[in-house]
Scaffold this motif. Structure first.
Motif, PDB file in Angstrom:
ATOM      1  N   LYS A  49       0.585  -1.136  -0.156  1.00 20.11           N
ATOM      2  CA  LYS A  49       0.128  -0.039   0.107  1.00 20.11           C
ATOM      3  C   LYS A  49       0.900   1.276  -0.039  1.00 20.11           C
ATOM      4  N   PHE A  50       2.011   1.255   0.632  1.00 24.09           N
ATOM      5  CA  PHE A  50       2.702   2.407   0.894  1.00 24.09           C
ATOM      6  C   PHE A  50       4.095   2.352   1.454  1.00 24.09           C
ATOM      7  N   MET A  51       5.110   3.133   0.754  1.00 29.41           N
ATOM      8  CA  MET A  51       6.533   3.061   1.124  1.00 29.41           C
ATOM      9  C   MET A  51       6.675   4.336   1.546  1.00 29.41           C
ATOM     10  N   SER A  52       7.370   4.554   2.682  1.00 26.75           N
ATOM     11  CA  SER A  52       7.963   5.892   3.030  1.00 26.75           C
ATOM     12  C   SER A  52       9.130   6.412   2.206  1.00 26.75           C
ATOM     13  N   GLU A  53       9.689   7.375   2.638  1.00 29.41           N
ATOM     14  CA  GLU A  53      10.972   7.753   1.908  1.00 29.41           C
ATOM     15  C   GLU A  53      11.891   6.848   1.709  1.00 29.41           C
ATOM     16  N   ILE A  54      12.312   6.596   0.642  1.00 19.04           N
ATOM     17  CA  ILE A  54      13.515   5.772   0.252  1.00 19.04           C
ATOM     18  C   ILE A  54      14.855   6.366   0.536  1.00 19.04           C
ATOM     19  N   ASN A  55      15.768   6.147   1.378  1.00 21.81           N
ATOM     20  CA  ASN A  55      16.897   6.961   1.566  1.00 21.81           C
ATOM     21  C   ASN A  55      17.973   6.014   1.161  1.00 21.81           C
ATOM     22  N   PHE A  56      18.494   6.432   0.182  1.00 19.34           N
ATOM     23  CA  PHE A  56      19.833   5.894  -0.503  1.00 19.34           C
ATOM     24  C   PHE A  56      20.917   6.438   0.011  1.00 19.34           C
ATOM     25  N   CYS A  84      12.956  -1.609   6.369  1.00 16.35           N
ATOM     26  CA  CYS A  84      13.839  -2.562   5.648  1.00 16.35           C
ATOM     27  C   CYS A  84      15.004  -1.634   5.760  1.00 16.35           C
ATOM     28  N   GLU A  85      16.283  -2.611   5.782  1.00 17.53           N
ATOM     29  CA  GLU A  85      17.745  -2.053   5.372  1.00 17.53           C
ATOM     30  C   GLU A  85      18.321  -2.912   4.402  1.00 17.53           C
ATOM     31  N   VAL A  86      19.024  -2.426   3.667  1.00 17.64           N
ATOM     32  CA  VAL A  86      19.795  -3.075   2.834  1.00 17.64           C
ATOM     33  C   VAL A  86      21.206  -2.900   2.859  1.00 17.64           C
ATOM     34  N   ARG A  87      22.049  -3.843   3.086  1.00 19.85           N
ATOM     35  CA  ARG A  87      23.504  -3.241   3.465  1.00 19.85           C
ATOM     36  C   ARG A  87      24.704  -4.336   2.766  1.00 19.85           C
ATOM     37  N   LYS A  97      17.541   2.486   3.301  1.00 16.25           N
ATOM     38  CA  LYS A  97      16.836   2.279   4.383  1.00 16.25           C
ATOM     39  C   LYS A  97      15.320   2.856   3.991  1.00 16.25           C
ATOM     40  N   ILE A  98      14.407   1.881   4.367  1.00 15.52           N
ATOM     41  CA  ILE A  98      13.222   2.355   4.348  1.00 15.52           C
ATOM     42  C   ILE A  98      12.426   2.199   5.760  1.00 15.52           C
ATOM     43  N   ASP A  99      11.797   3.130   6.306  1.00 14.30           N
ATOM     44  CA  ASP A  99      11.424   3.279   7.746  1.00 14.30           C
ATOM     45  C   ASP A  99       9.962   2.507   7.832  1.00 14.30           C
ATOM     46  N   GLU A 100       9.083   2.625   6.554  1.00 13.20           N
ATOM     47  CA  GLU A 100       7.953   2.167   6.503  1.00 13.20           C
ATOM     48  C   GLU A 100       7.351   1.485   5.129  1.00 13.20           C
ATOM     49  N   ILE A 101       7.043   0.525   5.230  1.00 13.35           N
ATOM     50  CA  ILE A 101       6.532  -0.299   4.027  1.00 13.35           C
ATOM     51  C   ILE A 101       5.146  -0.972   4.659  1.00 13.35           C
ATOM     52  N   VAL A 102       4.099  -0.528   3.975  1.00 15.88           N
ATOM     53  CA  VAL A 102       2.836  -0.874   4.597  1.00 15.88           C
ATOM     54  C   VAL A 102       2.172  -1.800   3.540  1.00 15.88           C
ATOM     55  N   PHE A 103       1.736  -3.145   4.109  1.00 18.18           N
ATOM     56  CA  PHE A 103       0.980  -3.852   3.368  1.00 18.18           C
ATOM     57  C   PHE A 103      -0.486  -4.154   3.895  1.00 18.18           C
ATOM     58  N   VAL A 104      -1.288  -4.505   3.323  1.00 17.84           N
ATOM     59  CA  VAL A 104      -2.685  -4.717   3.468  1.00 17.84           C
ATOM     60  C   VAL A 104      -3.230  -6.099   3.227  1.00 17.84           C
ATOM     61  N   HIS A 105      -3.801  -6.935   3.913  1.00 20.94           N
ATOM     62  CA  HIS A 105      -4.410  -8.044   3.733  1.00 20.94           C
ATOM     63  C   HIS A 105      -5.830  -7.804   3.048  1.00 20.94           C
ATOM     64  N   VAL A 106      -5.879  -8.403   1.670  1.00 25.07           N
ATOM     65  CA  VAL A 106      -7.285  -8.145   1.115  1.00 25.07           C
ATOM     66  C   VAL A 106      -7.980  -9.476   0.788  1.00 25.07           C
ATOM     67  N   ASP A 107      -9.365  -9.158   0.501  1.00 29.79           N
ATOM     68  CA  ASP A 107      -9.947 -10.460   0.143  1.00 29.79           C
ATOM     69  C   ASP A 107      -9.869 -10.648  -1.314  1.00 29.79           C
ATOM     70  N   GLU A 108     -10.656 -11.561  -1.965  1.00 29.44           N
ATOM     71  CA  GLU A 108     -10.575 -11.930  -3.144  1.00 29.44           C
ATOM     72  C   GLU A 108     -11.026 -10.833  -4.153  1.00 29.44           C
ATOM     73  N   ASN A 109     -11.782  -9.806  -3.750  1.00 31.74           N
ATOM     74  CA  ASN A 109     -12.336  -8.715  -4.329  1.00 31.74           C
ATOM     75  C   ASN A 109     -11.301  -7.379  -4.242  1.00 31.74           C
ATOM     76  N   GLY A 110     -10.048  -7.621  -3.760  1.00 33.12           N
ATOM     77  CA  GLY A 110      -9.157  -6.579  -3.418  1.00 33.12           C
ATOM     78  C   GLY A 110      -9.416  -5.437  -2.263  1.00 33.12           C
ATOM     79  N   ARG A 111     -10.510  -6.117  -1.509  1.00 30.41           N
ATOM     80  CA  ARG A 111     -10.916  -5.184  -0.401  1.00 30.41           C
ATOM     81  C   ARG A 111      -9.952  -5.572   1.126  1.00 30.41           C
ATOM     82  N   PRO A 112      -9.607  -4.370   1.868  1.00 27.84           N
ATOM     83  CA  PRO A 112      -9.025  -4.814   2.956  1.00 27.84           C
ATOM     84  C   PRO A 112      -9.908  -5.653   3.823  1.00 27.84           C
TER      85      PRO A 112
END
Length: 123
Positions: A49-56, A84-87, A97-112
């Motif tokens: 759903k969302f990724m916060s600032e991606i810090n290269f 997430c951190e890649v090193r 570094k990415i401080d927030e990656i948000v995932f949402v669990h959805v049903d078969e119709n794509g609804r949360p």
């Protein structure tokens, strides 16, 4: 933070400057975080759903080995937020570094849909 996955930087992973292409590493992060979240929830049907600032922070070059780390930040009713951190495997220099990656669990119709999990599962 636990580091689960490693990648060897190959010629096809490089940009025009001869360093790690950001698009490649972001693709790896999206895949690794989806796997991590699926294991945390012990079920599929998730969407990014969302990724916060991606810090290269730094880069990697041909032949470097990087590792991708994940950590659970928060559980919502239908969402899960990870960081997430890649090193560099050997120098431990942070690449991204990415401080927030948000995932949402959805049903078969794509609804949360509530995922019913409140605590991290075994990774």
């Amino acid at each position: 933070m636990r580091f689960f996955s490693r990648k060897l930087i190959k010629p096809e992973d490089l940009n025009a400057h001869g360093t790690l292409f950001g698009g490649s590493v972001l693709s790896w992060i999206d895949e690794e975080s989806a796997i991590y979240v699926t294991c945390q929830l012990n079920k599929g049907n998730i969407v990014t759903k969302f990724m916060s600032e991606i810090n290269f922070v730094s880069s990697a070059g041909l032949g470097d080995i990087i590792e991708i780390g994940m950590e659970t930040v928060e559980f919502g009713k239908s969402s899960i937020t990870v960081r997430c951190e890649v090193r560099n495997k050997f120098s431990k220099d942070t690449i991204i570094k990415i401080d927030e990656i948000v995932f949402v669990h959805v049903d078969e119709n794509g609804r949360p849909r509530p995922h019913g999990i409140e605590e991290p599962q075994n990774e």
